[in-house]
Structure formats: C-alpha cells, structure tokens
Design a protein around this motif. Structure first.
Motif, short mmCIF file in Angstrom:
data_model
loop_
_atom_site.label_atom_id
_atom_site.label_comp_id
_atom_site.label_asym_id
_atom_site.label_seq_id
_atom_site.Cartn_x
_atom_site.Cartn_y
_atom_site.Cartn_z
N ARG A 12 0.83 -1.20 0.00
CA ARG A 12 0.00 0.00 0.00
C ARG A 12 0.87 1.26 0.00
N ASN A 22 -5.53 9.10 -7.50
CA ASN A 22 -6.92 8.64 -7.51
C ASN A 22 -7.83 9.65 -6.82
N PHE A 33 -7.76 4.70 -2.13
CA PHE A 33 -7.32 3.41 -2.66
C PHE A 33 -8.44 2.77 -3.48
N PRO A 34 -8.08 2.04 -4.54
CA PRO A 34 -9.10 1.49 -5.43
C PRO A 34 -9.83 0.30 -4.84
N SER A 37 -7.17 -3.50 -6.82
CA SER A 37 -5.85 -2.92 -7.06
C SER A 37 -4.92 -3.98 -7.61
N GLY A 41 -1.68 0.30 -8.77
CA GLY A 41 -2.47 1.08 -7.83
C GLY A 41 -3.66 1.76 -8.46
N ASN A 42 -3.82 1.60 -9.79
CA ASN A 42 -5.01 2.08 -10.48
C ASN A 42 -6.18 1.15 -10.20
N GLU A 43 -7.39 1.65 -10.45
CA GLU A 43 -8.56 0.79 -10.40
C GLU A 43 -8.51 -0.18 -11.58
#
Length: 208
Positions: A12, A22, A33-34, A37, A41-43
């Motif tokens: 994380r 984000n 946070f998505p 993940s 770390g993007n959705e």
C-alpha cells in the motif's frame, strides 16, 4: 502471519502516489485506494462490471487504515512506524484527510454527512450516510490522531480538532424503536423483504 501482513502494508505504501492521484481524479483530498488494485495502484475492475464499486465504494480506503491499526495493535512493531518504506504515519494521516474532506456538515440535523456512496453491499448504490462506511471513516480519523503520537508528531497539527469533531459527529442512521442501525439513510424497510449482499451493518455490533 505478521511478516505477510507487513509486506501487504508495504504494498500500500509503495502505491501511495497513485492513491493521491486517484483522490485528485475524483475531486477528493488525501489518499484514495481502489476497489480492485494491482501492480499500478489504479482501479483495475473491468469496465462495466460494477460502476458503483469503482466510483463510490470509498470504505476500501478506510480498510487500509484498519489494516494498519490491526497490524500495529498486534505487533507494536516500531520499525513499521519509523521506517520510511512503510509510510505508516503519512498513510494514516492522509486517509483521515480523505474522510474529513468527504464529511459535510448538515445544518438540519447538526451532524456530518458522507453522501452518495456504495457500501460493501453492492445491491444498494447512491446512498447517503452508509452506516459501515461512516463508522469506518470515524475510526480512520481517530486512529490517525493516535498514530501521530506514535510517530512523535504533534497530534493536533497532523490531525486537526476539526477532523476529530467530524469523526465524533458523523451521522449514523438508528431506529430508536427497533433499536437497530439502518444500513443507510432513508432506508425503507416497512413491508419490504430487502435483500442484502453483505451483512456489514449487522456485524457492526458484533461481538456485542
């Protein structure tokens, strides 16, 4: 398995820059946070799979704070707090910032609202003051104040009293007659057989 938990928390921390991005994308502050993940770390939820999960399940961000809380409470690992590889102090503060920014004062009830979210129950989207989400947000803010002390930082500089006020007075829908929390504001339960995908609100009071 504390070693494995610590590695997950480092994951994380490694992706915090994307979490800042984000938040900015959605007009928020702090870290977001998505829902799903991966390495970036993007959705990464597939397009069209669950729009609400991607855009409105903000309780996922609170879950990161909760994971930090659980790990540190169980291990009292000072390396986790002081080692910059884990960014423990920054993560907890910026998650608190995210929720403090989302909490808006409601003059009619004299409390704070978090609006237009989806909780863990994917069957109910675009709801206000989701019980699980608001409780998770409150805990994240309070934990950030505690962690500031553990990080040898000025706790009121890191987590302002205004944030604590919001954490204390987040709206939590409650039926005084039935003595239960509703899953979200204006939930219509009269004469309905409501199907829930998750028992998140029920489990807020477990164990008693």
């Amino acid at each position: 398995q504390p070693e494995l938990a610590k590695k997950m928390l480092r994951y994380r921390a490694t992706l915090k820059d994307q979490a800042y991005a984000n938040a900015k994308e959605y007009g928020d502050l702090g870290l977001r946070f998505p829902w799903e993940s991966a390495a970036s770390g993007n959705e990464v939820i597939p397009d069209g799979a669950c729009e609400g999960c991607q855009k409105r399940q903000i309780h996922n961000t609170a879950a990161v704070s909760w994971a930090i809380r659980q790990y540190y409470s169980a291990t009292r690992d000072r390396d986790y707090v002081t080692n910059p590889d884990y960014s423990a102090c920054e993560l907890t503060r910026e998650i608190a910032r995210f929720f403090a920014n989302r909490a808006i004062y409601d003059t009619e009830i004299g409390r704070y609202d978090i609006k237009d979210v989806m909780g863990p129950d994917d069957f109910h989207d675009h709801v206000d003051n989701h019980a699980y989400t608001n409780v998770a947000a409150s805990l994240a803010i309070h934990w950030a104040r505690y962690m500031a002390c553990q990080c040898n930082l000025n706790e009121r500089d890191e987590v302002p009293d205004e944030w604590i006020q919001k954490a204390l007075y987040l709206e939590l829908p409650f039926d005084n007659v039935r003595r239960l929390h509703y899953q979200y504001e204006d939930m219509d339960v009269e004469g309905q057989n409501i199907t829930n995908e998750q028992a998140d609100t029920i489990l807020l009071t477990y164990p008693p």
